[in-house]
Design a protein around this motif. Sequence first.
Motif, PDB file in Angstrom:
ATOM      1  N   ALA A 159       0.831  -1.207   0.000  1.00 18.73           N
ATOM      2  CA  ALA A 159       0.000   0.000   0.000  1.00 18.73           C
ATOM      3  C   ALA A 159       0.868   1.262   0.000  1.00 18.73           C
ATOM      4  O   ALA A 159       0.564   2.241  -0.698  1.00 18.73           O
ATOM      5  CB  ALA A 159      -0.930  -0.010   1.211  1.00 18.73           C
ATOM      6  N   HIS A 206       1.154   4.154  -2.805  1.00 18.27           N
ATOM      7  CA  HIS A 206       0.907   5.540  -2.395  1.00 18.27           C
ATOM      8  C   HIS A 206       2.071   6.452  -2.787  1.00 18.27           C
ATOM      9  O   HIS A 206       1.861   7.579  -3.257  1.00 18.27           O
ATOM     10  CB  HIS A 206       0.693   5.592  -0.881  1.00 18.27           C
ATOM     11  N   GLU A 227      -6.109   3.932   3.147  1.00 23.83           N
ATOM     12  CA  GLU A 227      -7.401   3.720   2.485  1.00 23.83           C
ATOM     13  C   GLU A 227      -8.223   5.002   2.442  1.00 23.83           C
ATOM     14  O   GLU A 227      -9.144   5.138   1.634  1.00 23.83           O
ATOM     15  CB  GLU A 227      -8.178   2.619   3.209  1.00 23.83           C
ATOM     16  N   HIS A 228      -7.893   5.932   3.338  1.00 24.39           N
ATOM     17  CA  HIS A 228      -8.586   7.218   3.399  1.00 24.39           C
ATOM     18  C   HIS A 228      -7.585   8.350   3.142  1.00 24.39           C
ATOM     19  O   HIS A 228      -7.657   9.417   3.764  1.00 24.39           O
ATOM     20  CB  HIS A 228      -9.256   7.385   4.758  1.00 24.39           C
TER      21      HIS A 228
END
Length: 362
Positions: free
Chosen positions: A74, A78, A267-268
């Motif tokens: 992740a 990102h 995720e946010h």
Amino acid sequence: MTALTTAAALQRIRADVQSMHAYAVQEATGLLKLDAMENPYGLPPALQAELGARLGAVALNRYPGARGDDLKRALADHAGMPAGFSMMLGNGSDELISMLTVACDRPGAAILAPVPGFVMYGICAQLQDVKFVGVPLTADFELDGPAMLAAIATEKPAIVYVAYPNNPTANLWDDAVIEQIVEAQGAQGGLVIMDEAYQPFAARSYIDRVARHGHVLLMRTLSKFGLAGIRLGYLMGPQALIAEIDKVRPPYNISVLNCECALFALEHADVFAAQAAELRAQRAQLVAGLAKVPGLMQWPSEANMVLVRVPDAAKTFEGMKAQGVLIKNVSKMHPLLANCLRLTVGTADDNARMLAALESSL
């Protein structure tokens, strides 16, 4: 007997450690805390509830496992990690700096960084008994290119740290000078660590250039992303280098709670990106306000802090603290920082209160 045995046991602790000062964290109870470049915004209530439920389901009885690999994927997505690179995680950037120092601690090794800069580069070197070479910035806090190149040629450091932007000066250095340093360090076989702790607030990143060099690693943290409390840093670089450095990482160094919090935040990411955008806007407003204060000098900022010079840093710091506003007095960190204060960018209300306290304390 107890005092005697304690005194005897103290002799087992290294003399240089006993002569050191512990890393100081200022007491902030009851004060507006604008001393540590923290994100002033918390999670919205709905996300707080969602995160709470998610953390409640984490298997605290198990050691960290494959979820750490999920987090690395992740983070790689990102950050836009280049192909052929790997990543390792640290309990904040501090642990990554410590592990880099341990991994490169060969006889005669040296670590080099511009000063004033992030104090942990030098502290980690001292704790590992590695020579630290600090190369002073210019009077206007720019890289002294000739001095850096001369130090690299003389010291042949294992590691050169380049903070991008720098702490506590908050500026981005000249890219042409940085490339000269990168090339010189590569030519003598050393590592360059690009420290992008303040990347969410900067106009530029080294991520699009890092893959050009086989000896450059890029380090970031989620602290300035908005998660200072979870202590999560990450280091990206060529697979062969990361594989070796990762060997000194303590097992299970990232807790399951830290890992899950970081995954939830990514995720946010749009929520945190909006917060960073708001802080950049507030930084512009703060800079404009500071420009109107007589007797004050400030430097350009690409971080969530602004460095200013006042006639009497100690007097101004204490005056602001007496009014309930806590900032950082960095005037004793290095001669170049004489009478300098570091102001963290906060909310509009925070900044207005800080500016009022500053003006009345000059």
